[in-house]
Design an enzyme around this catalytic site. Structure first.
Site, PDB file in Angstrom:
ATOM      1  CB  SER A  64      -0.990   0.108   1.171  1.00 31.59           C
ATOM      2  OG  SER A  64      -2.198   0.694   0.828  1.00 31.59           O
ATOM      3  CG  ASP A  92      -7.496  -3.459  -1.473  1.00 28.39           C
ATOM      4  OD1 ASP A  92      -7.896  -2.757  -0.894  1.00 28.39           O
ATOM      5  OD2 ASP A  92      -6.350  -3.685  -1.603  1.00 28.39           O
ATOM      6  CG  HIS A 126      -5.579  -2.536   1.805  1.00 27.52           C
ATOM      7  ND1 HIS A 126      -5.171  -2.220   0.638  1.00 27.52           N
ATOM      8  CD2 HIS A 126      -4.654  -1.603   2.575  1.00 27.52           C
ATOM      9  CE1 HIS A 126      -4.202  -1.249   0.577  1.00 27.52           C
ATOM     10  NE2 HIS A 126      -3.941  -0.853   1.727  1.00 27.52           N
TER      11      HIS A 126
END
Length: 344
Positions: A39, A125, A159
């Protein structure tokens, strides 16, 4: 972590071992290296890959996005680069990378032509839209052939950093943002970039070191002034403590809300990278960002991919970029003396 980026194996054959120890044209006198991240750490990994493509030979990116996606805007970071990928103009980001090269603040983009990237985006996600990672894949097609871009976009993962044996359920969204998806992403990305590796084996606490990050801050001063913590962690796999300069290496960037104060050493201990390193004589650097409010505003402990440390954040002159690059070079040639007590 809604609306906030988490932002963030049998011994080698004689032939493979010789290849691992050999210097590559991309990395000068040291064996090959790569970069990875989740990320915010994924965005940081892409920046590092583009800026220092002469020092690494590929990247593993989990739920990140294209180089310079946010420009210098936190708003763009949280909209186009997370949830509204239709607003990403990939052609302008390619131009930004070329400008970085032209101004000698990024290495030659021609380096990327012979490199590989491994990209992951879970179908579930809800933090970084899969379209953002598709934009990253499109970005890379301007610099390397499509077969060199591995897109793993079919697993129903939230995520997180996906593992094959540790963490929350694969579809869970929440701390520590490490999910058990019956998939070893650390092994997958390293084999994609480095080539065939031995299967992972159990890591050893005795092989973990810490190193002060302060000494690598450009111009001196405290690492906290650029939203980095006082220390980073390093794992020396196999025989790398004897001579790390003979080992391949990887720098791994955590995501937001994954700092030491947030999740302790879970990211360092449980993403599966140490196990890959132990089986394959790899050095793994885990630099550390922190939450900060002054002199730089970074309340979620993210790596800088939108400019909170200054306009040069995405290139070689960026404060965090330069600090990590110098630290990576150091730990690849000298083993820090301070050991760390981490349980695997």
């Amino acid at each position: 972590m809604t609306r906030v980026l988490v932002v963030a194996v049998v011994l080698l054959s004689a032939v493979a071992a010789a290849a691992a120890a050999a210097a590559s044209p991309e990395t000068g006198s040291l064996p090959p290296a790569m970069v990875a991240g989740l990320s915010a750490g994924g965005f940081m990994a892409v920046q590092y890959h583009v800026a220092f493509s002469g020092e690494v030979i590929g990247a593993g990116v989990i739920a990140g996005g294209p180089f310079y996606c946010a420009g210098d805007s936190a708003i763009t970071a949280q909209t186009a680069c997370m949830s509204m990928p239709s607003e990403i103009d990939t052609s302008s980001l390619v131009k930004a990378a070329k400008y970085c090269e032209q101004t000698d603040t990024c290495d030659a983009l021609a380096n990327l032509k012979t490199q590989k990237v491994w990209l992951w985006s879970g179908t579930s996600d809800t933090v970084v839209h899969q379209g953002v990672m598709k934009s990253l894949a499109q970005f890379y097609t301007d610099f390397m052939p499509s077969p060199s871009i591995n897109e793993t976009f079919t697993v129903p993962a939230e995520h997180s950093w996906p593992t094959n044996n540790w963490g929350n359920a694969c579809g869970h969204l929440g701390s520590p943002y490490i999910n058990n998806c019956d998939f070893d992403s650390s092994y997958a990305m390293t084999t994609e970039v480095f080539g065939p590796l031995s299967p992972p084996v159990t890591g050893k606490t005795a092989n973990v070191r810490t190193i002060s990050q302060d000494q690598f801050v450009p111009g001196g001063g405290s690492a906290s002034s650029i939203s980095m913590g006082p220390k980073a962690y390093v794992y020396y796999g196999g025989n790398c403590t004897a001579d790390p300069s003979k080992c391949r290496a990887i720098v791994v960037f955590h995501g937001c809300q994954q700092s030491l104060k947030d999740i302790g050493t879970d990211f360092i201990a449980h993403i599966g990278m140490n196990e890959v390193a132990e089986a394959n004589n790899l050095v793994v650097l885990y630099p550390q960002a922190i939450r900060s409010y002054y002199p730089v505003e970074n309340p979620e402990g993210c790596w800088d991919w939108w400019g909170y440390t200054g306009a040069n954040y995405s290139n070689q002159h960026g404060a965090q970029m330069a600090a990590v690059e110098a630290m990576f070079a150091s730990v690849r040639t000298k083993v820090p003396s301070e050991k760390a007590d981490i349980k695997f």
